[in-house]
Design an enzyme around this catalytic site. Structure first.
Site: not given
Ligand code: ADP
Ligand code: MG
Length: 540
Positions: A62, A95-96, A387
């Site tokens: 996270d 957040t990322t 989240d």
């Molecule tokens: P953040 O802290 O920004 O929420 P995450 O590690 O939760 O970071 O990643 C979020 C990203 O992962 C988003 O851009 C989302 O669209 C992408 N994502 C989620 N599921 C999938 C998937 N099955 N395939 C590709 N990307 C995905």
């Molecule tokens: Mg996320």
């Protein structure tokens, strides 16, 4: 300045970095922050293990948690951490993404600075780009009714993907949606009404939603009843003990009879505490502080259920849920202050037992009992839950979703480039760099999944050029798909907030051309040398 006699206007202890140095240094620090979370993005993102100064370990994926635990000192880097925090409080997810976007905006701005483009021109261009991107985001988002549970479910599953709750994300999605639907009022959700309670046990699948408050405490004595139906609940913030006199009070006793009478008097006082509680007919007590053994004994004799050392936050939830008032002075206890619910029961969960307070007066207070094998796992599941909760709350309020897996970023990037072409001045270049920065999200999603980022990006771009607006890279089958159809969807609010906060911090950092750091402030490490960030470079 060196060939002239210097004039000091600042204390000698102030370290000053000006002009280009200040700018480059801040940009470097911000880029390092973005780099440190980059590998965690997306479903195949890696985790980080953070060990603090007392050896406490956190394993997480996270963004905001990583940055908070890193104890960052560089002032510009701290500003980057702030955007993660803002994103977390405003939406609870993304957040990322926000931090990476800010880092890339600054990295690209550096290229423009190298081309001798003035920071004012860059910030103007970024402002224009942000405004346009938000407009485009509205055009590209799809409206959704809160009745569409299937859509909400996909939102939670997209949020929780790759976050240590993989096998049970469907179940968690159901719990989250049920919880939010129960507490929402006209689309507004107060997430503080949902309490996450963690319980160590191997059966993650047994995690459950409880309508009421779960207090991680047991009754103080096994002689107390283990269940009370229709209880009258007293919430007491004061200790149920005899208060120790202030300072060193000496009691001199010369005869055994005196000692006996002293002890009798103490017991009388303790009994009086129980009498007070009995006088209002309370039969359940939650005490924020300690309860004397003698008091416990008499409470048990009176068939009263009591928990001690209950956390303040739990006391507040209990007050809100049962309609009771927190009693600060036992002498002022009255029947009107007591709370009500249907049942209070001690329930065994794994190795521990907890107190369930259910059927509350106020149905808007809920607990989610999360189970998991170890504390680290539980903490990470809790963050994933947060989240998911944040995302569903955002959609319920905002009612708009966008295509995930990089689709929205690519489409925004493409359209922004089109917009840049309509501009004439040098801002055009800044708008183009803004568009380039957006591509960093799908690029990193692919890279983190071990795919060739350039190949994927090229393919994605050509699909979007052919009008496939929601084509994204599905990391589960490594195929480029219509992610709106595949249910990889996110709240539009995440992206809107990420665009705002990333642009805001990038502009703020770009406008700084002078850093004056007082050495005694403890902030000077890294200013002028970037040395304070040295520890972070090794992180990924
Ligand atoms: P953040 O802290 O920004 O929420 P995450 O590690 O939760 O970071 O990643 C979020 C990203 O992962 C988003 O851009 C989302 O669209 C992408 N994502 C989620 N599921 C999938 C998937 N099955 N395939 C590709 N990307 C995905
Ligand atoms: Mg996320």
């Amino acid at each position: 300045m060196s060939d002239k006699q210097p004039i000091y206007i600042l204390p000698e202890s102030t370290e000053r970095t000006v002009g280009k140095d200040a700018q480059r240094n801040n940009i470097l620090a911000a880029k390092l922050v973005a780099d440190s979370v980059k590998t965690t993005l997306g479903p195949k993102g890696m985790d980080k293990m953070l060990v603090d100064s007392v050896g406490e370990i956190t394993v997480t994926n996270d963004g905001v948690t990583i940055l908070e635990k890193m104890e960052i000192e560089h002032p510009a880097a701290k500003m980057m951490v702030e955007i993660a925090k803002t994103q977390e409080t405003e939406v609870g997810d993304g957040t990322t993404t926000a931090v990476m976007l800010a880092g890339k905006l600054l990295e690209n701005a550096e290229k423009l600075l190298d081309m001798k483009i003035h920071p004012t021109v860059i910030t103007k261009g970024y402002n224009l780009a942000e405004r346009k991107a938000k407009e485009l985001l509205e055009e590209l988002s799809t409206g959704v009714s809160i009745e569409r549970e299937d859509v909400l479910k996909h939102i939670v599953m997209t949020a929780m993907t790759g976050k240590g709750a993989e096998s049970v994300k469907e179940k968690f999605a159901d719990i989250i949606i049920k919880a939010i639907k129960q507490i929402q009022e006209d689309g507004n959700v107060d997430l503080t009404n949902i309490k996450i309670v963690k319980n160590k046990s191997n059966s993650v699948e047994d995690s459950e939603l409880i309508r009421g408050v779960v207090v991680d405490k047991v009754r103080t004595s096994i002689d107390m009843p283990s269940k009370v139906e229709n209880p009258r609940i007293a919430l007491i913030s004061d200790a149920l003990e005899i208060k120790n006199p202030e300072g060193d009070t000496k009691i001199s006793i010369s005869e055994p009879a005196q000692l006996q009478s002293f002890m009798d008097r103490e017991e009388e006082n303790l009994k009086r505490i129980v009498e007070k509680i009995k006088s209002v007919n309370a039969n359940v007590i939650f005490c924020q502080k300690g309860i004397d053994d003698v008091v416990q004994y008499y409470l048990a004799k009176e068939n009263i259920y009591a928990c001690r050392r209950v956390a303040k936050s739990d006391m507040e939830s209990l007050a809100f849920a049962t309609g009771g008032k927190i009693i600060t002075n036992l002498n002022e206890i009255s029947i009107e202050q007591l709370g009500k619910c249907e049942s209070i029961e001690e329930v065994k969960q794994g190795d521990d037992s907890m107190t369930y307070v259910t059927g509350c007066e106020n149905p808007k207070v809920l607990s989610i009992l999360v189970k998991g094998g170890s504390e680290h796992v539980l903490d990470e599941i809790e963050r994933a839950m947060m989240d998911g909760l944040g995302d569903v709350a955002a959609v319920i309020k905002d009612k708009k979703i966008v295509a995930g897996a990089g689709a929205i970023e690519i489409e925004l990037s493409k359209r922004l480039r089109g917009f840049a072409n309509t501009l004439s001045g040098r801002e055009q270049l800044a708008v183009q760099e803004f568009a380039n920065a957006l591509e960093f999200i799908p690029l990193t999603l692919a890279e983190n999944a071990g795919l060739d980022p350039i190949d994927i990006l090229t393919e994605l771009k050509s699909k979007h050029d052919n009008g496939e607006v929601s084509a994204g890279i599905n990391i589960f089958n490594n195929r480029i798909e219509d992610t709106l159809v595949q249910g990889i969807i996110e709240p539009a609010k995440i992206k809107r907030q990420a665009l705002s906060s990333a642009t805001e911090v990038a502009i703020m950092i770009l406008r700084i051309d002078d850093v004056l750091a007082s050495k005694s402030s403890g902030n000077s490490r890294g200013v002028g040398s970037g040395g304070g960030m040295g520890g972070m470079m090794g992180m990924d």
